[in-house]
Design a protein around this motif. Structure first.
Motif, PDB file in Angstrom:
ATOM      1  N   ALA A 261       1.638  14.908   5.635  1.00 17.81           N
ATOM      2  CA  ALA A 261       1.512  15.531   4.324  1.00 17.81           C
ATOM      3  C   ALA A 261       2.915  15.855   3.840  1.00 17.81           C
ATOM      4  CB  ALA A 261       0.661  16.797   4.392  1.00 17.81           C
ATOM      5  N   SER A 262       3.040  16.220   2.586  1.00 18.08           N
ATOM      6  CA  SER A 262       4.358  16.570   2.062  1.00 18.08           C
ATOM      7  C   SER A 262       4.911  17.796   2.769  1.00 18.08           C
ATOM      8  CB  SER A 262       4.272  16.849   0.566  1.00 18.08           C
ATOM      9  OG  SER A 262       5.500  17.375   0.095  1.00 18.08           O
ATOM     10  N   ALA A 263       6.158  17.699   3.221  1.00 23.07           N
ATOM     11  CA  ALA A 263       6.814  18.844   3.867  1.00 23.07           C
ATOM     12  C   ALA A 263       7.360  19.818   2.829  1.00 23.07           C
ATOM     13  CB  ALA A 263       7.950  18.363   4.760  1.00 23.07           C
TER      14      ALA A 263
ATOM     15  N   ARG B  51      -0.231  14.340  -4.419  1.00 24.95           N
ATOM     16  CA  ARG B  51      -1.416  15.147  -4.728  1.00 24.95           C
ATOM     17  C   ARG B  51      -1.691  16.181  -3.626  1.00 24.95           C
ATOM     18  NH1 ARG B  51      -5.996  12.572  -4.580  1.00 24.95           N
ATOM     19  NH2 ARG B  51      -5.275  10.562  -3.810  1.00 24.95           N
ATOM     20  N   GLU B  52      -0.730  16.341  -2.722  1.00 24.26           N
ATOM     21  CA  GLU B  52      -0.788  17.350  -1.660  1.00 24.26           C
ATOM     22  C   GLU B  52      -1.932  17.095  -0.677  1.00 24.26           C
ATOM     23  OE1 GLU B  52       0.933  21.341  -3.479  1.00 24.26           O
ATOM     24  OE2 GLU B  52      -0.794  20.660  -4.654  1.00 24.26           O
ATOM     25  N   LYS B  53      -2.221  15.813  -0.453  1.00 27.16           N
ATOM     26  CA  LYS B  53      -3.280  15.398   0.464  1.00 27.16           C
ATOM     27  C   LYS B  53      -2.702  15.011   1.823  1.00 27.16           C
ATOM     28  CE  LYS B  53      -6.493  15.549  -2.796  1.00 27.16           C
ATOM     29  NZ  LYS B  53      -7.596  16.529  -2.761  1.00 27.16           N
ATOM     30  N   VAL B  54      -3.598  14.834   2.781  1.00 21.28           N
ATOM     31  CA  VAL B  54      -3.247  14.378   4.126  1.00 21.28           C
ATOM     32  C   VAL B  54      -3.537  12.887   4.226  1.00 21.28           C
ATOM     33  CG1 VAL B  54      -3.838  14.584   6.589  1.00 21.28           C
ATOM     34  CG2 VAL B  54      -3.716  16.636   5.151  1.00 21.28           C
ATOM     35  N   ILE B  55      -2.661  12.162   4.911  1.00 24.24           N
ATOM     36  CA  ILE B  55      -2.889  10.739   5.173  1.00 24.24           C
ATOM     37  C   ILE B  55      -2.738  10.470   6.666  1.00 24.24           C
ATOM     38  CG2 ILE B  55      -2.184   9.978   2.877  1.00 24.24           C
ATOM     39  CD1 ILE B  55       0.545   9.215   4.026  1.00 24.24           C
TER      40      ILE B  55
ATOM     41  N   ARG C 161       0.812  -1.221   0.000  1.00 28.29           N
ATOM     42  CA  ARG C 161       0.000   0.000   0.000  1.00 28.29           C
ATOM     43  C   ARG C 161       0.844   1.269   0.000  1.00 28.29           C
ATOM     44  NH1 ARG C 161      -5.320  -0.988  -1.359  1.00 28.29           N
ATOM     45  NH2 ARG C 161      -6.084  -2.850  -0.279  1.00 28.29           N
ATOM     46  N   VAL C 162       2.149   1.127   0.002  1.00 27.71           N
ATOM     47  CA  VAL C 162       3.032   2.299   0.052  1.00 27.71           C
ATOM     48  C   VAL C 162       2.796   3.227  -1.127  1.00 27.71           C
ATOM     49  CG1 VAL C 162       5.453   3.010  -0.189  1.00 27.71           C
ATOM     50  CG2 VAL C 162       4.828   1.273   1.494  1.00 27.71           C
ATOM     51  N   ALA C 163       2.600   2.662  -2.311  1.00 24.08           N
ATOM     52  CA  ALA C 163       2.409   3.485  -3.509  1.00 24.08           C
ATOM     53  C   ALA C 163       1.180   4.382  -3.384  1.00 24.08           C
ATOM     54  CB  ALA C 163       2.290   2.593  -4.745  1.00 24.08           C
ATOM     55  N   GLU C 164       0.120   3.893  -2.743  1.00 18.70           N
ATOM     56  CA  GLU C 164      -1.085   4.711  -2.572  1.00 18.70           C
ATOM     57  C   GLU C 164      -0.826   5.878  -1.623  1.00 18.70           C
ATOM     58  OE1 GLU C 164      -4.843   2.024  -2.412  1.00 18.70           O
ATOM     59  OE2 GLU C 164      -3.107   0.698  -2.171  1.00 18.70           O
ATOM     60  N   ALA C 165      -0.036   5.631  -0.593  1.00 18.42           N
ATOM     61  CA  ALA C 165       0.318   6.715   0.325  1.00 18.42           C
ATOM     62  C   ALA C 165       1.157   7.771  -0.395  1.00 18.42           C
ATOM     63  CB  ALA C 165       1.081   6.158   1.523  1.00 18.42           C
ATOM     64  N   VAL C 166       2.110   7.321  -1.188  1.00 24.99           N
ATOM     65  CA  VAL C 166       2.978   8.241  -1.915  1.00 24.99           C
ATOM     66  C   VAL C 166       2.173   9.067  -2.908  1.00 24.99           C
ATOM     67  CG1 VAL C 166       4.875   8.387  -3.577  1.00 24.99           C
ATOM     68  CG2 VAL C 166       5.049   6.849  -1.606  1.00 24.99           C
ATOM     69  N   GLU C 167       1.239   8.431  -3.598  1.00 26.35           N
ATOM     70  CA  GLU C 167       0.406   9.158  -4.555  1.00 26.35           C
ATOM     71  C   GLU C 167      -0.410  10.250  -3.867  1.00 26.35           C
ATOM     72  OE1 GLU C 167      -1.454  10.522  -7.930  1.00 26.35           O
ATOM     73  OE2 GLU C 167       0.361   9.320  -7.679  1.00 26.35           O
TER      74      GLU C 167
ATOM     75  N   SER D 275       5.328  20.859   0.257  1.00 24.19           N
ATOM     76  CA  SER D 275       4.140  21.403  -0.382  1.00 24.19           C
ATOM     77  C   SER D 275       3.420  22.387   0.536  1.00 24.19           C
ATOM     78  CB  SER D 275       3.178  20.262  -0.748  1.00 24.19           C
ATOM     79  OG  SER D 275       1.872  20.744  -0.967  1.00 24.19           O
ATOM     80  N   GLU D 276       3.291  23.620   0.080  1.00 24.12           N
ATOM     81  CA  GLU D 276       2.562  24.609   0.878  1.00 24.12           C
ATOM     82  C   GLU D 276       1.104  24.188   1.066  1.00 24.12           C
ATOM     83  OE1 GLU D 276       1.414  29.394   0.817  1.00 24.12           O
ATOM     84  OE2 GLU D 276       2.825  28.573  -0.647  1.00 24.12           O
ATOM     85  N   LYS D 277       0.483  23.653   0.017  1.00 19.49           N
ATOM     86  CA  LYS D 277      -0.915  23.235   0.105  1.00 19.49           C
ATOM     87  C   LYS D 277      -1.063  22.052   1.059  1.00 19.49           C
ATOM     88  CE  LYS D 277      -5.249  23.404  -1.055  1.00 19.49           C
ATOM     89  NZ  LYS D 277      -6.087  24.554  -0.633  1.00 19.49           N
ATOM     90  N   GLY D 278      -0.136  21.093   0.988  1.00 20.03           N
ATOM     91  CA  GLY D 278      -0.197  19.953   1.882  1.00 20.03           C
ATOM     92  C   GLY D 278      -0.073  20.363   3.334  1.00 20.03           C
ATOM     93  N   ILE D 279       0.839  21.292   3.610  1.00 21.01           N
ATOM     94  CA  ILE D 279       1.033  21.777   4.976  1.00 21.01           C
ATOM     95  C   ILE D 279      -0.214  22.510   5.464  1.00 21.01           C
ATOM     96  CG2 ILE D 279       2.353  23.429   6.371  1.00 21.01           C
ATOM     97  CD1 ILE D 279       4.780  22.648   4.552  1.00 21.01           C
ATOM     98  N   GLN D 280      -0.809  23.309   4.602  1.00 21.94           N
ATOM     99  CA  GLN D 280      -2.037  24.023   4.963  1.00 21.94           C
ATOM    100  C   GLN D 280      -3.150  23.036   5.304  1.00 21.94           C
ATOM    101  OE1 GLN D 280      -3.485  26.679   1.900  1.00 21.94           O
ATOM    102  NE2 GLN D 280      -5.486  26.883   2.866  1.00 21.94           N
ATOM    103  N   ARG D 281      -3.286  21.997   4.497  1.00 17.73           N
ATOM    104  CA  ARG D 281      -4.326  20.991   4.749  1.00 17.73           C
ATOM    105  C   ARG D 281      -4.073  20.254   6.056  1.00 17.73           C
ATOM    106  NH1 ARG D 281      -4.726  18.948  -1.540  1.00 17.73           N
ATOM    107  NH2 ARG D 281      -6.592  20.173  -2.082  1.00 17.73           N
ATOM    108  N   LEU D 282      -2.814  20.044   6.384  1.00 13.15           N
ATOM    109  CA  LEU D 282      -2.475  19.364   7.634  1.00 13.15           C
ATOM    110  C   LEU D 282      -2.895  20.208   8.833  1.00 13.15           C
ATOM    111  CD1 LEU D 282      -1.150  16.764   8.591  1.00 13.15           C
ATOM    112  CD2 LEU D 282       1.062  17.920   8.521  1.00 13.15           C
ATOM    113  N   TYR D 283      -2.610  21.496   8.794  1.00 10.82           N
ATOM    114  CA  TYR D 283      -3.038  22.381   9.885  1.00 10.82           C
ATOM    115  C   TYR D 283      -4.565  22.430   9.986  1.00 10.82           C
ATOM    116  CZ  TYR D 283       1.465  24.409  11.232  1.00 10.82           C
ATOM    117  OH  TYR D 283       2.727  24.599  11.740  1.00 10.82           O
ATOM    118  N   GLU D 284      -5.238  22.460   8.850  1.00  6.09           N
ATOM    119  CA  GLU D 284      -6.699  22.517   8.871  1.00  6.09           C
ATOM    120  C   GLU D 284      -7.296  21.238   9.439  1.00  6.09           C
ATOM    121  OE1 GLU D 284      -7.580  23.345   4.809  1.00  6.09           O
ATOM    122  OE2 GLU D 284      -7.140  25.503   4.993  1.00  6.09           O
TER     123      GLU D 284
END
Length: 240
Positions: free
Chosen positions: A56-58, A40-44, A30-36, A60-69
């Motif tokens: 989230a990606s460190a 895509r700048e998503k949270v897991i 399942r690693v590939a799904e997490a990486v994808e 990516s500004e969008k990924g970091i924003q989504r993590l805080y939200e």
């Protein structure tokens, strides 16, 4: 007046199924799904060696924003980053002052190391802790998140899988209210730990360390540091 419809049993069941569909086993296939999801700048949601985390990606500004939200966390509260190997730490932080072999003995393990951010060619997003000179770096002793980090090829921003101010979580069911914030939640089973999280150690000053949070394996970590000639600096309010 317009009345709001109350979801019936079928709607509730469908909603529950949709949430459950996000939960996948934390296994190497399942690693590939997490990486994808990270790309895509998503949270897991992921297991670590101490508690469950949101990641989230460190880079990516969008990924970091989504993590805080998702966390409902104030933006001035720093995030740690996770990498796959002890040798990766130097890509993001200054480790020149540390004795050879120290990182490899501490990592992987239940510790977050506070180190000075690299100022040159640092791939971390400028949105990650912009006002902080230090960055907390982890290599959890957890094969899934390490495999994800290695396959992704970049640092992963990591925080505990709970809303700010709430207890840390040791099983995916304990943060079910956050599943909707995640592209995927990876279930590694119940984590055998105490909810105290990783021990946070400031190693930014040559020759000394301070414990910022006493978490898992705190005494063993301090003993390792002393064996490498690093002495503890006690500061007011420091965790014991």
């Amino acid at each position: 007046a317009r009345l709001c419809a109350i979801p019936g049993p079928r709607a509730t069941m469908i909603s529950s199924r949709a949430a459950r569909a996000r939960v996948l086993p934390a296994t190497l296939p399942r690693v590939a799904e997490a990486v994808e999801a990270l790309r895509r700048e998503k949270v897991i949601g992921v297991p670590t060696d101490t508690i469950y985390g949101l990641a989230a990606s460190a880079c990516s500004e969008k990924g970091i924003q989504r993590l805080y939200e998702a966390k409902q966390r104030a933006y001035h509260v720093p995030l740690a980053v996770c990498v796959g190997e002890a040798s990766d730490v130097s890509k993001y932080a200054d480790v020149a002052h540390l004795n050879p072999g120290l990182l490899e003995e501490l990592l992987p393990g239940p510790v977050t190391l506070l180190l000075r951010k690299k100022t040159d060619d640092n791939p971390l997003s400028k949105a990650l802790n912009p006002d902080a000179a230090l960055v907390g770096v982890r290599v959890p002793d957890s094969e899934f998140i390490r495999a994800v980090s290695r396959a992704y090829g970049h640092a992963i921003a990591l925080t505990s899988a709970n809303q700010s101010g709430q207890p840390s979580t040791l099983a995916v069911e304990e943060f079910e209210h956050l599943w909707s914030e995640c592209a995927c939640v990876f279930d590694g089973g119940r984590i055998a730990a105490t909810r105290s999280g990783s021990t946070i150690v400031d190693l930014s000053v040559p020759g000394e360390f301070s414990v910022k949070r006493a978490g898992e394996a705190c005494e063993a970590i301090q003993e390792t540091l002393r064996r490498y000639g690093i002495e503890r600096k006690r500061v007011p309010g420091e965790g014991e």
